[in-house]
Design an enzyme around this catalytic site. Structure first.
Site, PDB file in Angstrom:
ATOM      1  N   ARG A 106       0.841  -1.199   0.000  1.00 30.62           N
ATOM      2  CA  ARG A 106       0.000   0.000   0.000  1.00 30.62           C
ATOM      3  C   ARG A 106       0.877   1.250   0.000  1.00 30.62           C
ATOM      4  NH1 ARG A 106      -5.437  -0.576   3.737  1.00 30.62           N
ATOM      5  NH2 ARG A 106      -5.604  -2.853   3.704  1.00 30.62           N
ATOM      6  N   HIS A 147      -9.178  -6.166  -4.129  1.00 30.52           N
ATOM      7  CA  HIS A 147      -8.667  -7.306  -4.889  1.00 30.52           C
ATOM      8  C   HIS A 147      -9.175  -7.201  -6.313  1.00 30.52           C
ATOM      9  CE1 HIS A 147      -6.312  -9.628  -2.081  1.00 30.52           C
ATOM     10  NE2 HIS A 147      -7.260  -9.549  -1.160  1.00 30.52           N
ATOM     11  N   ASP A 177      -5.521  -8.412 -12.119  1.00 23.47           N
ATOM     12  CA  ASP A 177      -4.192  -8.566 -11.532  1.00 23.47           C
ATOM     13  C   ASP A 177      -3.100  -8.684 -12.584  1.00 23.47           C
ATOM     14  OD1 ASP A 177      -5.094  -8.410  -8.960  1.00 23.47           O
ATOM     15  OD2 ASP A 177      -4.890 -10.525  -8.509  1.00 23.47           O
TER      16      ASP A 177
END
Length: 401
Positions: A106, A147, A177
């Site tokens: 993060r 996600h 992703d």
């Protein structure tokens, strides 16, 4: 301020795994994370880069055991406690000798640990510091968890996939992703590396999955603007709206994928299915529901194997929907080596292909810390050896919660 370190010198060749591929000689420092960051680093490693992964004591908590995590293939691993001053110093020493760095935490975490872009670029002004996140380094959601599914939902892509009368379909975590994240990070890293080698100036690459996913939809935005795409799923040419672009169940409960977009391919498709003159034509939109019902009924009359054999030698754009195991055994993919076996494990081979500098599967997934001494030697970071001894002692000490 610590004096800047000159650009990395040519890579010392590890005795166990000589580098090969177009990125041979490129040094990559990967700060261990999950998902798209490790996959991006694996792609660089597959193409010949010397990727050193910094693992932390205790591991990541997600995914398979290290020996089975294929995204760690072709890499080397050092074990570093980033909460200890010695660990931070070792990472900065490694960054001083790297060409690229991959970090996937993060925003602000690397800075708090003392290994953020400013600290690393102070040691190595030519470093390309790649940051892999879902939401990006700034913006209202930058600090929020997420996600693949939430990134795709927010970027608009999830709403594109699925039947018109059903829920959005989940494309595993491949579209966000890896397509919108890992691949964009790799493109950014290599573009910035080209600039760094030309100018001696490194920079930060902010690769956000929401940005990459949004970028993937560029063609569709053009179609919407031209009035050729409706902003809802299951009603367009390429999203299952057209009855001749989708999937159909066979008599044995399996599926065939059909996609004869062009008239000449559709004509062959219709001939092989023995569609009569009373069946709606390809672009008779008001009768598409009728055509869909006809196709579904026809495919339900034979097994997947029978349909596969019928369409095998024809340009009708029809293929069986395979499982991963079946795909690995498919004659075409077997002939190309799209899937291979390494260390007793079936897995995808390297991609893309290069005529002069092919990539290769050189080593199995790295176990945390197993290459510390080797990397200390090859990257000329002797402090890693003392960390290796310290980590060994710590692993023998009793742990408390």
């Amino acid at each position: 301020m610590t004096p800047a370190t000159p650009p990395a010198t040519p890579l010392a060749t590890p005795s166990a795994a000589p580098p090969s591929g177009p990125l041979a000689g490129v040094r990559v420092l990967e700060l261990a994370g999950i998902g798209p960051g490790p996959f991006a680093a694996m792609l660089l490693a597959d193409l010949g880069a010397d990727v050193v992964r910094v693992d932390r004591p205790g591991g990541q908590g997600l995914g398979p055991e290290p020996a089975r995590d294929l995204t760690n293939r072709n890499k080397r691993s050092v074990l570093v406690d980033l909460k200890a001053p010695e660990g931070v110093a070792a990472v900065l020493d490694l960054a001083a000798r790297a060409d690229l760095l991959v970090e996937g935490w993060r925003p602000g975490v690397a800075e708090r640990l003392g290994i953020g872009p400013d600290a690393c670029l102070a040691r190595n002004p030519a470093l390309v510091y790649g940051r892999m996140t879902g939401w990006g380094q700034d913006g209202p959601l930058a600090q929020r968890a997420g996600h693949d599914v939430t990134y795709l939902a927010t970027s608009g892509l999830l709403g594109l996939i699925g039947a018109a009368d059903g829920p959005p379909a989940l494309p595993a975590n491949l579209l966000g992703d890896y397509a919108g994240g890992s691949l964009y990070l790799v493109v950014g890293l290599l573009a910035a590396l080209h600039h760094a080698r030309a100018t001696g100036t490194g920079q930060v690459v902010d690769a956000a999955i929401v940005d990459g996913a949004a970028h993937l939809s560029t063609m569709l935005w053009g179609l919407v603007d031209a009035g050729l795409w409706q902003d809802r799923r299951g009603v367009n040419l390429l999203d299952g709206g057209a009855p001749w672009y989708g999937t159909y169940e066979t008599s044995d409960g399996r599926w065939m994928a059909v996609g004869p977009l062009e008239p000449r391919f559709y004509a062959e498709f219709a001939r092989l299915l023995e569609l009569g003159p009373d069946v709606p034509e390809q672009y008779d939109l008001p009768r598409w529901p009728e055509l869909r019902a006809v196709l579904a009924a026809r495919f339900a009359t034979r097994t997947q194997a029978e349909w596969t054999e019928l369409f095998a030698d024809h340009d009708a754009c029809v293929a069986p929907v395979l499982t991963l195991g079946q795909a690995a055994a498919h004659p075409h993919l077997a002939a190309r080596g799209s899937y291979t076996e390494h260390g007793g494990t079936r897995q995808p081979g390297t991609a893309p292909r290069f005529s002069a500098t092919p990539g290769a599967l050189r080593t199995p997934p790295a176990r945390p810390g197993e290459h510390t001494a080797e990397v200390a030697r090859d990257w000329a970071v002797p402090g890693l050896n003392s960390l290796n001894s310290l980590n060994s002692l710590n692993s023998l000490a009793p742990h408390t919660s």
